[in-house]
Design a protein around this motif. Structure first.
Motif, PDB file in Angstrom:
ATOM      1  N   THR A 131       0.836  -1.202   0.000  1.00  0.00           N
ATOM      2  CA  THR A 131       0.000   0.000   0.000  1.00  0.00           C
ATOM      3  C   THR A 131       0.870   1.250   0.000  1.00  0.00           C
ATOM      4  OG1 THR A 131      -1.670  -1.212   1.220  1.00  0.00           O
ATOM      5  CG2 THR A 131      -1.897   1.169   1.185  1.00  0.00           C
ATOM      6  N   ASP A 132       0.552   2.118  -0.934  1.00  0.00           N
ATOM      7  CA  ASP A 132       1.324   3.358  -1.100  1.00  0.00           C
ATOM      8  C   ASP A 132       0.408   4.536  -0.797  1.00  0.00           C
ATOM      9  OD1 ASP A 132       3.118   5.321  -1.896  1.00  0.00           O
ATOM     10  OD2 ASP A 132       2.478   5.192  -4.000  1.00  0.00           O
ATOM     11  N   PHE A 133       0.860   5.375   0.131  1.00  0.00           N
ATOM     12  CA  PHE A 133       0.018   6.513   0.526  1.00  0.00           C
ATOM     13  C   PHE A 133       0.490   7.843  -0.084  1.00  0.00           C
ATOM     14  CE2 PHE A 133      -1.142   3.517   3.879  1.00  0.00           C
ATOM     15  CZ  PHE A 133      -2.506   3.678   3.888  1.00  0.00           C
ATOM     16  N   THR A 134       1.521   7.770  -0.909  1.00  0.00           N
ATOM     17  CA  THR A 134       2.026   9.034  -1.459  1.00  0.00           C
ATOM     18  C   THR A 134       1.063   9.624  -2.488  1.00  0.00           C
ATOM     19  OG1 THR A 134       3.298   7.758  -3.032  1.00  0.00           O
ATOM     20  CG2 THR A 134       4.469   8.546  -1.065  1.00  0.00           C
ATOM     21  N   GLU A 135       0.602   8.780  -3.393  1.00  0.00           N
ATOM     22  CA  GLU A 135      -0.389   9.190  -4.403  1.00  0.00           C
ATOM     23  C   GLU A 135       0.027  10.488  -5.112  1.00  0.00           C
ATOM     24  OE1 GLU A 135      -2.606   7.431  -5.573  1.00  0.00           O
ATOM     25  OE2 GLU A 135      -3.388   6.060  -4.073  1.00  0.00           O
ATOM     26  N   LYS A 181       0.389  11.108  -8.190  1.00  0.00           N
ATOM     27  CA  LYS A 181      -0.385  11.427  -9.399  1.00  0.00           C
ATOM     28  C   LYS A 181      -1.653  12.200  -9.077  1.00  0.00           C
ATOM     29  CE  LYS A 181       1.004   7.440 -12.185  1.00  0.00           C
ATOM     30  NZ  LYS A 181       0.520   6.207 -12.816  1.00  0.00           N
ATOM     31  N   LEU A 182      -2.175  11.982  -7.862  1.00  0.00           N
ATOM     32  CA  LEU A 182      -3.466  12.588  -7.514  1.00  0.00           C
ATOM     33  C   LEU A 182      -3.348  14.034  -7.034  1.00  0.00           C
ATOM     34  CD1 LEU A 182      -5.277   9.663  -5.650  1.00  0.00           C
ATOM     35  CD2 LEU A 182      -5.563  10.375  -8.006  1.00  0.00           C
ATOM     36  N   TYR A 217      -4.959   9.581 -17.056  1.00  0.00           N
ATOM     37  CA  TYR A 217      -3.750  10.259 -16.563  1.00  0.00           C
ATOM     38  C   TYR A 217      -2.930  10.824 -17.725  1.00  0.00           C
ATOM     39  CZ  TYR A 217       0.465  11.119 -13.822  1.00  0.00           C
ATOM     40  OH  TYR A 217       1.543  11.724 -13.218  1.00  0.00           O
ATOM     41  N   TYR A 221      -7.913  16.675 -15.129  1.00  0.00           N
ATOM     42  CA  TYR A 221      -7.475  16.234 -13.795  1.00  0.00           C
ATOM     43  C   TYR A 221      -8.660  15.648 -13.011  1.00  0.00           C
ATOM     44  CZ  TYR A 221      -6.493  16.544  -8.829  1.00  0.00           C
ATOM     45  OH  TYR A 221      -6.390  16.249  -7.488  1.00  0.00           O
ATOM     46  N   PHE A 268      -9.659  12.297 -14.296  1.00  0.00           N
ATOM     47  CA  PHE A 268      -8.705  11.281 -13.823  1.00  0.00           C
ATOM     48  C   PHE A 268      -9.001  10.916 -12.364  1.00  0.00           C
ATOM     49  CE2 PHE A 268      -4.517  10.945 -11.535  1.00  0.00           C
ATOM     50  CZ  PHE A 268      -4.309   9.603 -11.809  1.00  0.00           C
ATOM     51  N   LEU A 269      -9.278  11.939 -11.560  1.00  0.00           N
ATOM     52  CA  LEU A 269      -9.596  11.712 -10.141  1.00  0.00           C
ATOM     53  C   LEU A 269     -10.870  10.861 -10.001  1.00  0.00           C
ATOM     54  CD1 LEU A 269      -8.476  12.614  -7.357  1.00  0.00           C
ATOM     55  CD2 LEU A 269     -10.089  14.500  -7.409  1.00  0.00           C
ATOM     56  N   ILE A 289      -9.081  12.656  -2.250  1.00  0.00           N
ATOM     57  CA  ILE A 289      -7.818  11.939  -2.010  1.00  0.00           C
ATOM     58  C   ILE A 289      -7.828  11.358  -0.581  1.00  0.00           C
ATOM     59  CG2 ILE A 289      -5.302  12.146  -1.866  1.00  0.00           C
ATOM     60  CD1 ILE A 289      -5.583  14.496  -3.907  1.00  0.00           C
ATOM     61  N   LEU A 305      -7.473   7.451   0.552  1.00  0.00           N
ATOM     62  CA  LEU A 305      -6.488   6.972   1.536  1.00  0.00           C
ATOM     63  C   LEU A 305      -7.183   6.189   2.657  1.00  0.00           C
ATOM     64  CD1 LEU A 305      -4.064  10.041   1.922  1.00  0.00           C
ATOM     65  CD2 LEU A 305      -3.875   8.088   0.397  1.00  0.00           C
ATOM     66  N   LYS A 322      -8.075   2.795   1.438  1.00  0.00           N
ATOM     67  CA  LYS A 322      -6.929   1.882   1.445  1.00  0.00           C
ATOM     68  C   LYS A 322      -6.718   1.292   2.836  1.00  0.00           C
ATOM     69  CE  LYS A 322      -4.028   3.688  -2.238  1.00  0.00           C
ATOM     70  NZ  LYS A 322      -2.700   4.194  -2.572  1.00  0.00           N
ATOM     71  N   LYS A 358      -4.167  13.156   6.701  1.00  0.00           N
ATOM     72  CA  LYS A 358      -3.270  12.156   6.112  1.00  0.00           C
ATOM     73  C   LYS A 358      -2.347  11.559   7.181  1.00  0.00           C
ATOM     74  CE  LYS A 358      -0.012  11.413   2.371  1.00  0.00           C
ATOM     75  NZ  LYS A 358       0.760  11.983   1.280  1.00  0.00           N
ATOM     76  N   PHE A 416      -2.456   3.180   9.834  1.00  0.00           N
ATOM     77  CA  PHE A 416      -1.833   2.088   9.086  1.00  0.00           C
ATOM     78  C   PHE A 416      -0.677   1.471   9.867  1.00  0.00           C
ATOM     79  CE2 PHE A 416       0.124   0.086   5.347  1.00  0.00           C
ATOM     80  CZ  PHE A 416      -1.000  -0.469   4.778  1.00  0.00           C
TER      81      PHE A 416
END
Lengths: 129, 267
Positions: free
Chosen positions: A109-113, A115-116, B32, B86, B89-90, B157, B161, B164, B240, B247
């Motif tokens: 799992t990657d939380f950097t994202e 591209k978003l 993208y 954008y 894409f989102l 976003i 997260l 996830k 975040k 996590f």
């Protein structure tokens, strides 16, 4: 037919006298031998029939078996060692599968994202200054 | 017969489902690429706008004014196009995100679509402008809307997260439940029962802490719904941070569970 004369007393010269052939008497087998052949034939046909029907899967009359006396269990039978081992192994396998799935999700799992992230744009465009 | 039909249906549905998932991912990639292409076009037109503006401010001729008007309309339209791409894409990314529940999907998809509609309309209205003053007003309108767009984007976003984390949470929870069932049903004795009990309690404690942090994150992200009263960037970063902490607790929970599992195997 042309040589036949009108007078019946005159013999035809060249005709040889017809000698009647003797009939040979028929050779018959002795009665015991005939009976033996008959019995063997019946047996042979019987064997053929049995083999034919048994190979086609025709149900053969079941041989009577002695009746089985069923004993009711007095208590719930405990699983044997082999069945218990199989059950444990399958449970363990399921456990490993879930563990592996959880592990891969936690690691990947990657939380950097990156591209978003919203684009950096010049929103303060003006034409008078 | 029914069982056979069910198995056949499952076998047919499996590749179809996989194909849909693959197609959705390809759409995201395509989205993208379109976004990046639009961004490149915008950068070029922004350079042209800067050049035309410098020439206009220096010479103030009708020709330079017309040139600036032309370049200005293009840069505003291209900027709208970047934002439309954008947001598209989102939107596509949100659809394929695991762990995001259906109500959130619906709410945030509609929020994004509202933003896309705004910039589409704005782009069309820019083309109908014939002087620099009106063009400046159009730019300011988009600038004002951009604050809402930023809040919506950061909110989405944040939801991705959280999704996830929720997905990982469900997997670890499944592992914990199965391990508990296995341990109880096999009643395997261990050399130090106290240690297993302590690890189990630690795992559950970390699970609880993880949930609390996710809830904290959600509360912070929810503040982004009112974009004018909060600092979007700092609110998003706080949320975040909570997601990352959640996590981390999940990882710790998993470590304890793994220890318990290894003990069971060694028995």
């Amino acid at each position: 037919m042309n040589n036949i004369s009108v007078d019946n007393s005159v013999m035809i010269e060249n005709d040889a006298p017809i000698i009647p052939q003797e009939e040979k008497p028929l050779k018959t087998l002795p009665m015991p031998l005939l009976i033996a052949f008959g019995v063997l034939g019946v047996l042979f046909i019987g064997i053929i029939l049995v083999l034919t029907f048994s190979s086609k899967g025709t149900p053969v009359a079941p041989t009577p078996t002695p009746p089985i006396i069923k004993q009711l269990p007095t208590s719930t039978p405990s699983p044997t060692i082999s069945t218990r081992k199989i059950a444990t192994n399958s449970a363990l396998q399921a456990l490993f599968d879930v563990e592996s799935s959880a592990s891969s999700i936690l690691n990947q799992t990657d939380f950097t994202e990156q591209k978003l992230i919203p684009p950096q744009l010049d929103m303060s465009i003006s034409f008078d200054k | 017969m029914k069982k056979i039909l069910l198995v056949l249906l499952f076998l047919i549905a499996l590749p179809i489902n996989h194909r849909y998932a693959l197609a959705a991912e390809q759409n995201v990639d395509q989205g993208y690429i379109s976004y990046l292409t639009a961004l490149d076009v915008y950068r070029l037109s922004h350079q042209d706008y800067e050049t035309a503006k410098a020439a206009y401010l220096q010479y103030k001729t009708p020709t330079s004014q017309q040139d600036l008007l032309k370049r200005g309309k293009k840069v505003l339209a291209d900027r709208d196009e970047v934002l439309i791409n954008y947001l598209n894409f989102l939107l596509l990314r949100l659809v394929i995100s695991p762990g995001v529940n259906y109500p959130d999907q619906t709410v945030f998809q509609s929020k994004i679509k509202v933003e896309i509609q705004y910039y589409t309309n704005h782009e069309n209205s820019v083309n109908a402008v014939f002087n620099l003053d009106d063009l400046t007003k159009k730019s300011q309108e988009a600038q004002k809307q951009y604050q809402t767009t930023l809040a919506v984007a950061n909110y989405v976003i944040g939801i991705i997260l959280i999704g996830k984390t929720d997905y990982a949470f469900s997997q670890v929870e499944q592992f914990a439940n199965l391990l508990e069932t296995y341990t109880v049903s096999n009643s395997i004795s261990d050399r130090d029962p106290g240690l297993i009990v302590r690890w189990t309690l630690e795992a559950k404690n970390n699970q609880l802490l993880s949930r609390n942090k996710v809830n904290e994150a959600r509360t912070k992200f929810d503040k982004l719904a009112s974009s004018y009263t909060v600092d979007v960037a700092s609110t998003f970063n706080d949320g975040k941070m909570n997601v990352l902490q959640s996590f981390q607790y999940l990882r710790t929970q998993y470590t304890f569970l793994k220890q318990i599992l290894e003990t069971q195997i060694n028995e």
